[in-house]
Design an enzyme around this catalytic site. Structure first.
Site, PDB file in Angstrom:
ATOM      1  N   GLU A   1      24.287  45.385 -18.902  1.00 12.97           N
ATOM      2  CA  GLU A   1      23.291  44.454 -18.366  1.00 12.97           C
ATOM      3  C   GLU A   1      22.711  45.127 -17.145  1.00 12.97           C
ATOM      4  O   GLU A   1      23.397  45.327 -16.144  1.00 12.97           O
ATOM      5  CB  GLU A   1      23.952  43.108 -18.033  1.00 12.97           C
ATOM      6  CG  GLU A   1      22.958  41.990 -17.765  1.00 12.97           C
ATOM      7  CD  GLU A   1      22.809  41.688 -16.294  1.00 12.97           C
ATOM      8  OE1 GLU A   1      21.879  42.250 -15.670  1.00 12.97           O
ATOM      9  OE2 GLU A   1      23.609  40.907 -15.774  1.00 12.97           O
TER      10      GLU A   1
ATOM     11  N   CYS B   1      20.035  39.324 -10.727  1.00  9.71           N
ATOM     12  CA  CYS B   1      19.360  40.064 -11.796  1.00  9.71           C
ATOM     13  C   CYS B   1      18.245  39.243 -12.428  1.00  9.71           C
ATOM     14  O   CYS B   1      17.391  39.793 -13.130  1.00  9.71           O
ATOM     15  CB  CYS B   1      20.371  40.496 -12.857  1.00  9.71           C
ATOM     16  SG  CYS B   1      21.361  39.142 -13.514  1.00  9.71           S
TER      17      CYS B   1
END
Length: 469
Positions: free
Chosen positions: A233, A270
């Site tokens: 990720e 994020c």
């Protein structure tokens, strides 16, 4: 049965941790789902009980406020218990049974039964920006344990003492829950992580971090003599599109929500909205309230933010539209400004991530221009549309465009805040992740650490429990 003793030092050498994990593969694989659920509940209870010890260390090492850390620890233990509940109920079992059928149109079909088995030892790289929820006992570790996989965590250098304390709590809890010896280990150091990725005993990797670091490790994982799945990720700019109806009907609400979202956690999420397309940039920038940033996680991340921000601000067609000074020594939060025309000439303007409290405001004249930009957009974790109070043709069009590039598409809400649930999708095409068909948040995350096995014509006594009639 005697309770196993977890005797490995914390942190361990890569060799010791991987050898222990390898020895735990078969006992973990043969452990029933109900017992794995018990491991996870014990882990969650132990972390909650150790909160008074863990939180001050987390505060010292991460600079995050106590309220944020308390909530994050609660999220961490919640997700462990959620996986435990789903294991106990059987909801995470994907069993498929085809009974023998002599009349099958393809010809006589044998008895075939398919299930999922643990993939083997999983190497987890802890994240910097979530010292609990995406770290030692975070989502990657919990989903791997739920799958029945031994876990080796590579600690993040941003919070080393918290990592060691958390690992000690976890290993003690697993021992008390009678989990196999070697099920969980912690290693430290960049070279240790690199070596562990390439070790043949490692069967999968979970990573949360930078695009550059993730790509280096991904290449190592896939260039092994025996390539393994690497679930990274990575980075995203998480585009937001404000439609004309949205600005007309909900302008002040959108501007206020944006200010809170792009500075939340000093922009160190994020899912931070790094790019926002607006039909009237002048009015939008006037309406956005000043939102100062807080402290950053560490000096290295702050230096990276200032470097990336300076590089973006120096690009042709980009200007600093607002700079909100922080009350202390923290870096300023900044709004940059450009136009769709500049973006079409240099698409990297909207794909370059500035990890911190900054966002790029892109003014547009028509949604056709925005659609042209979105058509060339790379993968992103999220894509958000802020429309009017009701969905109109413009909103539906942008939602459809974003769904081609984002893992989670959002209507009239902000991307910061990723709940843990069964339907959650936290992923997306490159460069958001290295595995766009998977999620790193939610119960579907378990699928990363399992592989399918079909049993053909096997007597009932030789079948896994979930495949028996």
């Amino acid at each position: 049965m005697n309770t196993p003793r977890f005797t490995a030092p914390i942190p361990a050498t890569p060799e010791a941790a991987l050898a222990a994990a390898h020895s735990a593969v078969r006992p973990a694989r043969l452990t029933p789902a109900a017992d794995r659920a018990r491991w996870l509940r014990a882990l969650a209870d132990a972390l909650d009980s150790a909160a008074d010890t863990l939180l001050p260390v987390a505060r010292e090492e991460s600079h995050l406020p106590v309220g944020r850390l308390t909530g994050e620890l609660a999220r961490t233990t919640f997700q462990a218990r959620l996986f435990a509940d789903r294991l106990a109920s059987g909801d995470l079992t994907d069993a498929r049974i085809d009974h023998a059928d002599q009349q099958w149109p393809m010809g006589a079909r044998p008895d075939i039964r398919r299930t999922q088995v643990p993939i083997g030892p999983v190497l987890v790289f802890a994240a910097s920006n979530f010292p609990f929820a995406f770290s030692v006992a975070g989502g990657d570790s919990v989903s791997a344990l739920a799958a029945g996989c031994p876990v080796v965590v590579k600690a993040h250098p941003g919070h080393p003492e918290l990592s060691r304390l958390t690992a000690r709590v976890v290993t003690a809890a697993l021992a008390e829950a009678r989990a196999p010896e070697g099920l969980f280990g912690l290693i430290e150091g960049e070279q240790a992580g690199i070596d562990a990725v390439q070790d043949p005993r490692t069967k999968a990797v979970g990573f949360t971090g930078s695009t550059h670091g993730g790509r280096v490790l991904f290449d190592l994982a896939t260039r092994r003599p025996d390539p393994i799945p690497f679930y990274g990720e990575l980075g995203a700019t998480n585009p937001v599109v404000v439609t004309p109806a949205g600005w007309t009907e909900r302008g002040p609400e959108i501007a206020k929500g944006f200010a809170a979202s792009y500075t939340l956690g000093s922009g160190q999420f994020c899912t931070q909205p790094g790019v926002i397309f607006v039909p009237d940039a002048d009015a939008f920038l006037t309406a956005v309230p000043a939102a100062p940033a807080g402290p950053m996680l560490n000096d290295r991340i702050e230096a990276g933010y200032l470097r990336a921000l300076g590089e973006m601000a120096s690009r042709p067609g980009v200007e600093v539209a607002a700079r909100i000074e922080s009350p202390g020594q923290e870096p300023d939060s900044v709004l940059l400004r450009t136009t769709v025309k500049a973006v079409l000439e240099d698409p990297s303007l909207v794909t370059t991530e500035v990890f911190g409290p900054a966002s790029l405001v892109v003014g547009y004249d028509s949604l056709d221009e925005v659609a042209e930009v979105l058509d060339g957009y790379p993968g992103s974790l999220t894509g958000s549309v802020h429309g009017g109070r009701d969905l109109d043709a413009d909103g539906a069009r942008v939602l459809d465009l974003l769904s081609e590039h984002a893992g989670r598409v959002i209507w009239n809400e902000w991307p910061t805040g990723v709940t843990v649930s069964d339907a959650q999708q936290h992923g997306g095409p490159w460069p958001a992740t290295t595995a766009p068909t998977t999620t790193s948040v939610g119960t579907a995350a378990i699928q990363r650490f399992q592989r399918p096995v079909a049993y053909q014509n096997v007597p009932a006594a030789g079948l896994p429990a979930e495949l028996r009639d």
